[in-house]
Structures are given as structure tokens and as C-alpha cells.
Design a protein around this motif. Structure first.
Motif, mmCIF file in Angstrom:
data_model
loop_
_atom_site.group_PDB
_atom_site.id
_atom_site.type_symbol
_atom_site.label_atom_id
_atom_site.label_comp_id
_atom_site.label_asym_id
_atom_site.label_seq_id
_atom_site.Cartn_x
_atom_site.Cartn_y
_atom_site.Cartn_z
ATOM 1 N N GLY A 33 61.050 34.887 44.548
ATOM 2 C CA GLY A 33 59.959 33.928 44.404
ATOM 3 C C GLY A 33 58.639 34.447 44.919
ATOM 4 O O GLY A 33 57.597 34.328 44.256
ATOM 5 N N TYR A 34 58.668 35.072 46.098
ATOM 6 C CA TYR A 34 57.407 35.475 46.703
ATOM 7 C C TYR A 34 56.911 36.840 46.236
ATOM 8 O O TYR A 34 55.718 37.150 46.376
ATOM 9 N N LEU A 35 57.787 37.661 45.668
ATOM 10 C CA LEU A 35 57.310 38.894 45.043
ATOM 11 C C LEU A 35 56.519 38.554 43.777
ATOM 12 O O LEU A 35 55.454 39.117 43.522
ATOM 13 N N VAL A 36 57.038 37.606 42.975
ATOM 14 C CA VAL A 36 56.311 37.145 41.786
ATOM 15 C C VAL A 36 55.016 36.470 42.212
ATOM 16 O O VAL A 36 53.954 36.673 41.595
ATOM 17 N N ASN A 37 55.073 35.684 43.281
ATOM 18 C CA ASN A 37 53.878 35.028 43.812
ATOM 19 C C ASN A 37 52.813 36.056 44.196
ATOM 20 O O ASN A 37 51.623 35.868 43.920
ATOM 21 N N GLY A 38 53.236 37.151 44.815
ATOM 22 C CA GLY A 38 52.294 38.190 45.225
ATOM 23 C C GLY A 38 51.600 38.837 44.036
ATOM 24 O O GLY A 38 50.386 39.094 44.072
ATOM 25 N N VAL A 39 52.349 39.074 42.951
ATOM 26 C CA VAL A 39 51.761 39.662 41.746
ATOM 27 C C VAL A 39 50.729 38.716 41.134
ATOM 28 O O VAL A 39 49.626 39.134 40.743
ATOM 29 N N CYS A 40 51.074 37.434 41.065
ATOM 30 C CA CYS A 40 50.155 36.438 40.496
ATOM 31 C C CYS A 40 48.898 36.302 41.344
ATOM 32 O O CYS A 40 47.774 36.209 40.807
ATOM 33 N N GLU A 41 49.061 36.285 42.648
ATOM 34 C CA GLU A 41 47.896 36.170 43.526
ATOM 35 C C GLU A 41 46.992 37.387 43.396
ATOM 36 O O GLU A 41 45.763 37.275 43.437
ATOM 37 N N GLU A 42 47.612 38.559 43.280
ATOM 38 C CA GLU A 42 46.840 39.790 43.103
ATOM 39 C C GLU A 42 45.962 39.681 41.849
ATOM 40 O O GLU A 42 44.786 40.060 41.859
ATOM 41 N N LEU A 241 48.898 29.956 37.101
ATOM 42 C CA LEU A 241 49.173 29.106 38.261
ATOM 43 C C LEU A 241 50.514 28.391 38.127
ATOM 44 O O LEU A 241 51.272 28.275 39.096
ATOM 45 N N VAL A 242 50.819 27.901 36.927
ATOM 46 C CA VAL A 242 52.101 27.218 36.703
ATOM 47 C C VAL A 242 53.251 28.202 36.874
ATOM 48 O O VAL A 242 54.260 27.888 37.520
ATOM 49 N N PHE A 243 53.095 29.406 36.319
ATOM 50 C CA PHE A 243 54.144 30.422 36.450
ATOM 51 C C PHE A 243 54.337 30.802 37.916
ATOM 52 O O PHE A 243 55.465 30.936 38.404
ATOM 53 N N GLU A 244 53.216 30.955 38.639
ATOM 54 C CA GLU A 244 53.287 31.285 40.067
ATOM 55 C C GLU A 244 53.968 30.168 40.849
ATOM 56 O O GLU A 244 54.797 30.419 41.728
ATOM 57 N N ALA A 245 53.624 28.911 40.509
ATOM 58 C CA ALA A 245 54.208 27.767 41.210
ATOM 59 C C ALA A 245 55.713 27.692 40.974
ATOM 60 O O ALA A 245 56.476 27.352 41.885
ATOM 61 N N MET A 246 56.148 28.016 39.762
ATOM 62 C CA MET A 246 57.580 27.989 39.465
ATOM 63 C C MET A 246 58.326 29.036 40.303
ATOM 64 O O MET A 246 59.412 28.770 40.831
ATOM 65 N N ALA A 247 57.741 30.222 40.415
ATOM 66 C CA ALA A 247 58.368 31.274 41.229
ATOM 67 C C ALA A 247 58.347 30.899 42.700
ATOM 68 O O ALA A 247 59.358 31.053 43.418
#
Length: 351
Positions: A33-42, A241-247
Motif C-alpha cells: 500500500g505505501y510503496l504505491v502511495n510513495g510513487v503516487c506522491e512522487e 488520487l483515487v488510485f493512491e487512496a485505494m493503495a
């Protein structure tokens, strides 16, 4: 299991398993979850140069509510009073606000140093949270210290600047760390006092109570209107944002599972170690050179994790929850106290 006979589930997967399997399943969900979150935030923060943290968290909250509803959770399934979640959300928002505010006074190396120490205040605070009163052995403190020092060395190994400390920034980030420490332990205490509490209830109530708290800083700073205007020009940002929130949703539920089963301190160590894993992966993927300081940092991190996994010669002393302790507690509402009283009454005939 930590909460007796209560069987927990993680997205339909039963966690009524050996400890090592519980650990691997929950940790995998968290890391994914948080690896995907990190990519999206980047992508959002660096490529698009958007820095609307409050607004993005606001949007993420609504995605959480939809996903929780799709998981079949309803308010009728709640077993704890709203009062507890108001306290949780206020602490969470306070921590978020102080962390964001400290960025104006501390440079990146200083922020990393403070954030890396999170596990230590979590362990110390565990001894003071009513309904928990957890104490840790010397080897657990040593393992946490090794992990913290190793992470600081690893993350600052290639930093071009030295930590720059400001009194205001230090006070703000210290306040955020204390709130984070209280938050994790308070969540563990709720799971401990009422084992029927589910991860979905915890996340649903914290989110629905926390969303109104987000409106205040967004309106006061003008971020609400700036973010709305910027995102309107790039509508696809909402898709990211939706994809990041799901992860992140997967990561959040996994973290709550770790807290419920293994406790706040162990969870803090896992979330701290994630930073090192994320950085190590970036070095491997982008073939950056590793220095001796990187190697020393990884060695200390490994030693800390291995030491934490070693069995303790003595069981960690922990004061049992009693009616007296709960009544003295100001951290929980009267409704939680009545739940504990009823559980005690049911146990008396067995004694």
C-alpha cells in the motif's frame, strides 16, 4: 493471538494463523500500500509541483468511506462510542498539522532525524496510556535504538547538507511525535479493551470524524480554493488520487491489523523499517552507488530487527485492565467503561 479468541480478517483473509504468518500477511499489505502511495506522491508533489496536503487528505477520506462501505461495514456494527474516535481524530489532525507546519522551520535532514525516532516515543508512551500500561524489556529498547540510528545513518548518507535545527521547528515536530505516539497506543488500547473492535470500524470512525477537522486549516490557509482551481486544470489528478487512496487504504487496514495483533511499538518499528526498504529499492532500481555509511546503516537496521525478533526471557509485564483503572482513565468514555464492567461480570462466575 493478542486479543484472545477474537479472529481478525484482512480483506477476507483469516488472521487466525501462526504469528509469523500473521506478520507476513499484514506486513505485505502495508508495504504494498505505501510503496504505491510513495510513487503516487512522487508524481503529484514533484512532477506536478502540487503541495496541497490537506486537500489531498480530504479527497482521500471520501475514497476511504466508499471503500469501507463496499467492504460491508455499517454504523450498526460499531461497538465503541463516538467519543473515543473524536479524541483519535483530533490527535491525528494535530499531528498532521504540526508535521506540516514544522517543514517551514526544519530542513530535510533534520526532519528525517526526528521522524526516524518515532518508535522510541511510542514505546515510552505505552506505559502511560490507560487501559494499556505496556512495559518493554531492555533488549526491546536496544533493538529500537539500533533501528533508529541505522535509519538515520542510511537516509542521511548522501545528504549534501547538515541538519538545521530551529527551536520552533523542534517544538512542533516534537509535539507531532508525541501525538503520533499517543495515537498508536490509544488505538491499541481500544483493540485491547474491546476485542470486538474491527479495523474497518476504527478507520471508518476516524475518517468520518476527521474530515470536518480538515476543513478548518484548508479554509484558513486558502488551500481549499487553490487546490480546487489547480486540480480543475488537471482533472486526471483526481484519478491518481483515487488510485493512491485505494493503495493507502490497503496499507492503513494492514497497519491497524498489526496494531491489534502485535501492538503499537512493533507496528512503529515496521513502519520505520519501511523507509529503509523504500530507499534501498530506489538505490537498486536506479543503480545509485552505496557508500560505507549506507552499509553501516543497513547493518544496524538488520541488527535491530533481528534483536526484536528474538524471544524475550521474561514475558513483558502488563497490568491487566480492571474496573478501577478504567474508571480512573480520562482517555475513554463512560460507555467504554461499561463495556469493561460487563466483561468482568461475565468472567466472575468462572473464578
Amino acid at each position: 493471538m493478542k486479543n484472545g479468541d477474537q479472529t481478525r480478517f484482512l480483506f477476507g483473509i483469516s488472521l487466525h494463523r501462526p504469528k509469523w504468518q500473521q506478520f507476513l500477511i499484514c506486513s505485505f499489505g502495508f508495504f504494498f500500500g505505501y510503496l504505491v502511495n510513495g510513487v503516487c506522491e512522487e508524481y503529484i508533489y514533484n512532477r506536478l509541483q502540487f503541495s496541497y496536503g490537506w486537500y489531498f487528505t480530504f479527497v482521500q477520506g471520501f475514497v476511504y468511506l466508499i471503500l469501507i462501505r463496499l467492504q460491508g461495514f455499517t454504523m450498526k456494527q460499531m461497538v465503541n462510542p463516538w467519543n473515543s474516535y473524536v479524541k483519535l481524530s483530533s490527535v491525528l489532525m494535530g499531528s498532521h498539522g504540526l508535521t506540516k507546519g514544522s517543514l517551514a522551520y526544519l530542513n530535510y535532514p533534520a526532519q528525517i532525524m526526528f521522524k526516524s525516532t518515532k518508535v522510541l516515543p511510542v514505546m515510552i508512551m505505552g506505559a502511560f496510556v490507560p487501559g494499556l500500561r505496556r512495559k518493554y524489556s531492555l533488549h526491546e529498547y536496544i533493538s529500537a535504538l539500533l533501528l533508529v540510528v541505522g535509519l538515520i545513518l542510511f537516509t542521511l548518507a548522501d545528504s549534501q547538507t547538515s541538519p538545521n535545527f530551529s527551536i520552533i521547528g523542534v517544538i512542533m515536530i516534537s509535539g507531532a511525535l508525541i501525538m503520533d505516539a499517543f495515537l498508536g497506543n490509544f488505538q491499541e488500547a481500544i483493540f485491547t479493551i474491546n476485542p470486538e473492535t474491527t479495523q474497518m470500524e476504527m478507520l471508518f470512525c476516524s475518517t468520518i470524524v476527521g474530515i470536518p477537522f480538515l476543513l478548518v486549516p484548508m479554509v484558513l490557509t486558502g488551500e481549499l480554493f487553490k487546490a480546487w482551481s489547480s486540480c480543475s486544470q488537471y482533472p486526471y489528478v483526481y484519478g491518481v488520487l483515487v488510485f493512491e487512496a485505494m493503495a493507502t487504504f490497503i496499507g492503513q487496514v494492514s497497519v491497524l491489523s498489526l496494531i491489534a495483533i502485535f501492538g503499537a511499538a512493533t507496528t512503529a518499528m515496521i513502519t520505520t523499517a519501511r523507509k529503509a526498504v523504500t530507499l534501498l529499492l530506489s538505490y537498486m532500481i536506479f543503480t545509485k552507488p552505496l557508500t560505507e555509511r549506507h552499509g553501516l546503516g543497513l547493518l544496524l537496521i538488520s541488527m535491530g530487527i533481528i534483536l526484536r525478533m528474538l524471544p524475550d526471557t521474561k514475558p513483558s509485564p502488563r497490568v491487566q485492565v480492571s474496573n478501577v483503572n478504567v474508571k480512573k482513565s480520562k482517555a475513554f468514555s463512560k460507555e467504554l467503561e461499561s463495556v469493561v464492567d460487563e466483561q468482568d461480570e461475565e468472567k466472575k462466575p468462572l473464578i
